[in-house]
Scaffold this motif. Structure first.
Motif, PDB file in Angstrom:
ATOM      1  N   ARG A  83       3.124  -2.225 -14.834  1.00 37.73           N
ATOM      2  CA  ARG A  83       2.824  -3.272 -15.829  1.00 37.73           C
ATOM      3  C   ARG A  83       3.489  -4.587 -15.418  1.00 37.73           C
ATOM      4  NH1 ARG A  83       2.573   1.052 -19.441  1.00 37.73           N
ATOM      5  NH2 ARG A  83       4.825   1.134 -19.716  1.00 37.73           N
ATOM      6  N   ALA A  84       4.735  -4.491 -14.904  1.00 36.28           N
ATOM      7  CA  ALA A  84       5.445  -5.711 -14.482  1.00 36.28           C
ATOM      8  C   ALA A  84       4.680  -6.388 -13.341  1.00 36.28           C
ATOM      9  CB  ALA A  84       6.867  -5.359 -14.052  1.00 36.28           C
ATOM     10  N   GLY A  85       4.171  -5.582 -12.407  1.00 38.30           N
ATOM     11  CA  GLY A  85       3.403  -6.129 -11.280  1.00 38.30           C
ATOM     12  C   GLY A  85       2.152  -6.836 -11.763  1.00 38.30           C
ATOM     13  N   GLU A  86       1.473  -6.203 -12.731  1.00 36.65           N
ATOM     14  CA  GLU A  86       0.251  -6.805 -13.270  1.00 36.65           C
ATOM     15  C   GLU A  86       0.577  -8.090 -14.036  1.00 36.65           C
ATOM     16  OE1 GLU A  86      -2.250  -2.650 -13.916  1.00 36.65           O
ATOM     17  OE2 GLU A  86      -1.000  -3.436 -15.522  1.00 36.65           O
ATOM     18  N   GLU A  87       1.702  -8.039 -14.771  1.00 32.74           N
ATOM     19  CA  GLU A  87       2.065  -9.246 -15.538  1.00 32.74           C
ATOM     20  C   GLU A  87       2.378 -10.420 -14.617  1.00 32.74           C
ATOM     21  OE1 GLU A  87       4.983  -7.796 -18.341  1.00 32.74           O
ATOM     22  OE2 GLU A  87       3.328  -6.712 -19.332  1.00 32.74           O
ATOM     23  N   PRO A 121       0.802  -1.233   0.000  1.00 29.67           N
ATOM     24  CA  PRO A 121       0.000   0.000   0.000  1.00 29.67           C
ATOM     25  C   PRO A 121       0.834   1.283   0.000  1.00 29.67           C
ATOM     26  CG  PRO A 121      -0.729  -1.509   1.725  1.00 29.67           C
ATOM     27  CD  PRO A 121       0.561  -2.039   1.208  1.00 29.67           C
ATOM     28  N   ASN A 122       2.125   1.185   0.338  1.00 30.19           N
ATOM     29  CA  ASN A 122       2.960   2.389   0.369  1.00 30.19           C
ATOM     30  C   ASN A 122       3.871   2.534  -0.835  1.00 30.19           C
ATOM     31  OD1 ASN A 122       2.248   3.814   2.707  1.00 30.19           O
ATOM     32  ND2 ASN A 122       3.199   2.229   3.945  1.00 30.19           N
ATOM     33  N   GLN A 123       3.942   1.510  -1.680  1.00 29.41           N
ATOM     34  CA  GLN A 123       4.890   1.608  -2.780  1.00 29.41           C
ATOM     35  C   GLN A 123       4.374   2.559  -3.859  1.00 29.41           C
ATOM     36  OE1 GLN A 123       5.610  -2.100  -4.764  1.00 29.41           O
ATOM     37  NE2 GLN A 123       3.445  -2.601  -4.993  1.00 29.41           N
ATOM     38  N   ILE A 124       5.315   3.199  -4.544  1.00 27.87           N
ATOM     39  CA  ILE A 124       4.983   4.152  -5.610  1.00 27.87           C
ATOM     40  C   ILE A 124       5.704   3.680  -6.865  1.00 27.87           C
ATOM     41  CG2 ILE A 124       4.989   6.566  -6.316  1.00 27.87           C
ATOM     42  CD1 ILE A 124       5.324   7.373  -3.416  1.00 27.87           C
ATOM     43  N   LEU A 125       4.934   3.332  -7.908  1.00 26.99           N
ATOM     44  CA  LEU A 125       5.515   2.652  -9.069  1.00 26.99           C
ATOM     45  C   LEU A 125       5.575   3.549 -10.304  1.00 26.99           C
ATOM     46  CD1 LEU A 125       3.711  -0.819  -8.828  1.00 26.99           C
ATOM     47  CD2 LEU A 125       5.793  -0.046  -7.679  1.00 26.99           C
ATOM     48  N   THR A 126       6.534   3.245 -11.166  1.00 26.25           N
ATOM     49  CA  THR A 126       6.524   3.811 -12.511  1.00 26.25           C
ATOM     50  C   THR A 126       5.479   3.026 -13.311  1.00 26.25           C
ATOM     51  OG1 THR A 126       8.138   2.222 -13.306  1.00 26.25           O
ATOM     52  CG2 THR A 126       9.015   4.293 -12.412  1.00 26.25           C
ATOM     53  N   ALA A 127       5.106   3.557 -14.491  1.00 24.74           N
ATOM     54  CA  ALA A 127       4.134   2.841 -15.323  1.00 24.74           C
ATOM     55  C   ALA A 127       4.696   1.460 -15.694  1.00 24.74           C
ATOM     56  CB  ALA A 127       3.812   3.658 -16.568  1.00 24.74           C
ATOM     57  N   ALA A 128       6.004   1.386 -15.949  1.00 22.28           N
ATOM     58  CA  ALA A 128       6.611   0.099 -16.327  1.00 22.28           C
ATOM     59  C   ALA A 128       6.592  -0.876 -15.150  1.00 22.28           C
ATOM     60  CB  ALA A 128       8.050   0.323 -16.813  1.00 22.28           C
ATOM     61  N   GLN A 129       6.878  -0.381 -13.946  1.00 21.52           N
ATOM     62  CA  GLN A 129       6.827  -1.264 -12.762  1.00 21.52           C
ATOM     63  C   GLN A 129       5.403  -1.754 -12.535  1.00 21.52           C
ATOM     64  OE1 GLN A 129       8.550   1.545 -10.002  1.00 21.52           O
ATOM     65  NE2 GLN A 129      10.404   0.314  -9.749  1.00 21.52           N
ATOM     66  N   GLY A 161      -4.434  -0.347  -7.910  1.00 20.34           N
ATOM     67  CA  GLY A 161      -3.390  -1.355  -7.694  1.00 20.34           C
ATOM     68  C   GLY A 161      -2.185  -0.846  -6.934  1.00 20.34           C
ATOM     69  N   ALA A 162      -1.712   0.342  -7.254  1.00 19.32           N
ATOM     70  CA  ALA A 162      -0.547   0.930  -6.567  1.00 19.32           C
ATOM     71  C   ALA A 162      -0.491   2.414  -6.913  1.00 19.32           C
ATOM     72  CB  ALA A 162       0.751   0.245  -7.019  1.00 19.32           C
ATOM     73  N   TRP A 163       0.181   3.178  -6.071  1.00 20.54           N
ATOM     74  CA  TRP A 163       0.442   4.577  -6.400  1.00 20.54           C
ATOM     75  C   TRP A 163       1.370   4.643  -7.591  1.00 20.54           C
ATOM     76  CZ3 TRP A 163      -2.996   7.107  -3.939  1.00 20.54           C
ATOM     77  CH2 TRP A 163      -3.322   6.810  -2.602  1.00 20.54           C
ATOM     78  N   LYS A 164       1.182   5.628  -8.446  1.00 20.01           N
ATOM     79  CA  LYS A 164       2.128   5.946  -9.510  1.00 20.01           C
ATOM     80  C   LYS A 164       2.890   7.192  -9.065  1.00 20.01           C
ATOM     81  CE  LYS A 164      -0.564   2.907 -11.466  1.00 20.01           C
ATOM     82  NZ  LYS A 164      -1.668   2.949 -10.508  1.00 20.01           N
ATOM     83  N   LEU A 165       4.057   7.410  -9.653  1.00 22.98           N
ATOM     84  CA  LEU A 165       4.865   8.566  -9.229  1.00 22.98           C
ATOM     85  C   LEU A 165       4.075   9.870  -9.324  1.00 22.98           C
ATOM     86  CD1 LEU A 165       8.249   7.500 -10.793  1.00 22.98           C
ATOM     87  CD2 LEU A 165       7.797   7.836  -8.357  1.00 22.98           C
ATOM     88  N   ALA A 166       3.271  10.024 -10.403  1.00 18.69           N
ATOM     89  CA  ALA A 166       2.545  11.287 -10.608  1.00 18.69           C
ATOM     90  C   ALA A 166       1.579  11.611  -9.471  1.00 18.69           C
ATOM     91  CB  ALA A 166       1.784  11.239 -11.930  1.00 18.69           C
TER      92      ALA A 166
END
Ligand SMILES: NC(=O)C1=CN([C@@H]2O[C@H](COP(=O)(O)OP(=O)(O)OC[C@H]3O[C@@H](n4cnc5c(N)ncnc54)[C@H](OP(=O)(O)O)[C@@H]3O)[C@@H](O)[C@H]2O)[C@@H](O)CC1
Ligand SMILES: Nc1ncnc2c1ncn2[C@@H]1O[C@H](COP(=O)(O)OP(=O)(O)O)[C@@H](O)[C@H]1O
Ligand SMILES: [K+]
Length: 464
Positions: A14-18, A4-12, A173-178
């Protein structure tokens, strides 16, 4: 960093979803979880009033069709505006399951923006941009699903000049950097996370977690709680302000070293001494040093900075110290170091350490490695970075902090936490930021730096 605290890039992301998909969860199921989770929030905001869902061509649009279906099932009046047909299989399937007919435009109480999410690759074209703005005027509540359409998920840049300001943004799903970076952060409104089962991603940035601060031991004495030496300079007021903040930041003893006569605003309980050199070189009780507020930028200031850093004590450098800092001054150090630059000072450090990285987050991370210390990149989206670990974002603080002297207060607080010595420098820096924000929240509007200091004891109490 927990999920719940992680902040992901769009690529990260997508990797998490994959990974979830590889482990047996279908994309349809993920979209269903995302859409249902978002629909729960929209349902509460709508409170029975009319909802319009704006659906784009990708999976963000797909989420929108799920939301429209779930709301309709719950009896909420809902219309869908879909200027582009769905292009992905899951989004097509979601539209089919919704089963309605989109309208060209709509009015209502709540606008749900599912035009674009992490897949936006360029500014909104004229027709889509006009539609988004037009619909925003035709509604009273604005909810962005995953991200407001028109922003870059990784940099937080606005790709179109004018975008709606949302009342609520639902991160899927997760925070994004933006979500945490300016200028995008300013248009997000309240932020809520919808869980779809994404696991923690190795190396992801995170949100700073609210800390519990130190209470003096039963048998504590002032030195055991940490003696902080604040090095004064040409403009003595800043050192006094930083010292006053530090006195409420956890340390047991704050000593301001200044050879000025008639220092302004010195409280009776702040100890002032003259030349810091003998003490720093010989007094083992000094647990940390703060240098920079009001230091000045003269040759003399440069040599004081160089000498103080060479003492190799846990040190916070702020303000002028950041402008004077040179890589050679850090060469033989091993004690913890914290630098607290605002945007201009960050540029100066970047020049001194030959970092030309244009992305702010990358630059902050790179500079933390270069200085082998903690970097607190201040501003409306403060980042704290340290070598060998992912950076953290501080939660947004009141914009009333944009007043002279609040940086001195923050530097004093971080130095005070460093002097306490109960945590790493990385954590001490975050603790200082949390105290600073809490004091600002309590100070209300239009406070001055002194008003901020006045709130510090109560702010400290909020972390016990
Ligand atoms: N993956 C999953 O498991 C899950 C994902 N989820 C959801 O999916 C979202 C990401 O979906 P996505 O990747 O389909 O991206 P999205 O933002 O919908 O748009 C991309 C489309 O728009 C197009 N396009 C881009 N820019 C454009 C522009 N300016 N003007 C016009 N077109 C433009 C682009 O095509 P292009 O034209 O660039 O070839 C593409 O067709 C994510 O934010 C979350 O909401 C959740 O459901 C959970 C499960
Ligand atoms: N718009 C804003 N929103 C939230 N915090 C802000 C904003 N502007 C400034 N701050 C905070 O206020 C402090 C200002 O520090 P700084 O610029 O060094 O001020 P000074 O040099 O006057 O003491 C920093 O902690 C910064 O993060
Ligand atoms: K969106």
């Amino acid at each position: 960093m927990d999920a719940p605290n992680q902040i992901l890039t769009a690529a990260q992301m997508r990797a998490g979803e994959e990974r979830l998909i590889a482990d047996g969860t279908s994309v349809t199921e993920l979209m269903e979880r995302a859409g249902r989770g978002a629909a729960d929030w929209v349902f509460r905001v709508a409170a029975g009033r009319k909802v319009t869902v704006l659906c784009g061509p990708g999976n963000n649009g797909g989420d929108g069709y799920v939301i429209a279906r779930v709301l309709a099932e719950r009896g909420v009046p809902v219309e869908v505006v879909a200027p582009r047909a769905p292009t992905t299989d899951v989004a097509k399937e979601a539209r089919k399951r919704w089963g309605g007919e989109p309208v060209v435009t709509a009015r209502g109480a709540v606008l749900v923006d599912c035009l674009f999410g992490t897949g936006l690759s360029r500014p909104l074209s004229g027709d889509l941009h006009r539609l988004l703005i037009e619909l925003s005027y035709a509604h009273n509540h604005w909810i962005a699903v995953d991200l407001p359409s028109g922003i870059d998920a990784d940099s937080g840049e606005l790709l179109n000049d004018v975008l709606p300001v949302y009342s609520l943004t639902l991160a899927l799903g997760a925070w994004k950097l933006a979500h945490w970076m300016m200028p995008a952060q300013a248009i997000m409104g309240d932020l809520r996370l919808v869980d779809i089962g994404v696991e923690p991603e190795e190396g992801a940035a995170g949100l700073s977690e609210r800390p519990t601060l130190f209470v003096p031991e039963r048998d504590a004495h002032k030195y055991a709680r940490g003696l902080l030496a604040v090095i004064g300079g040409a403009m003595p007021g800043a050192g006094v302000l930083a010292s006053r903040a530090a006195m409420h930041g956890g340390a047991g003893y704050v000593k301001l070293y200044s050879d000025h006569d008639g220092l302004p605003g010195v409280p009776p309980d702040l100890v002032v001494a003259g030349d810091p050199m003998p003490a720093l070189a010989t007094d083992p009780r000094i647990a940390a040093v703060l240098i920079g507020p009001g230091l000045g930028r003269s040759e003399e200031a440069r040599s004081v900075l160089s000498w103080v850093l060479a003492c190799d004590l846990p040190t916070v450098c702020d303000a002028d110290a950041l402008v004077l800092l040179e890589p050679e001054m850090l060469e033989d150090r091993s004690a913890p170091l914290v630098l607290t630059p605002h945007a201009g000072e960050l540029d100066a450090i970047g020049n001194a350490f030959a970092s030309s990285e244009p992305d702010r987050l990358e630059q902050v991370t790179e500079l933390a490695e270069a200085i082998e210390g903690v970097l607190v990149a201040k501003g409306p989206d403060t980042i704290v970075a340290a070598p060998g670990r992912p950076p953290v974002f501080m939660p947004p603080a009141p914009s009333w902090l944009s007043t002279a002297g609040t940086g001195d207060v923050l530097a004093g607080l971080i130095a005070s936490q460093l002097a306490v010595g109960e945590t790493s420098a990385f954590q001490a820096a975050q603790n200082g930021c949390w105290l600073h924000r809490e004091a600002a929240l309590r100070a209300g509007p239009a406070f001055s730096a002194s008003g901020l200091v006045a709130q510090l004891p109560a702010a400290y109490g909020a972390f016990l």
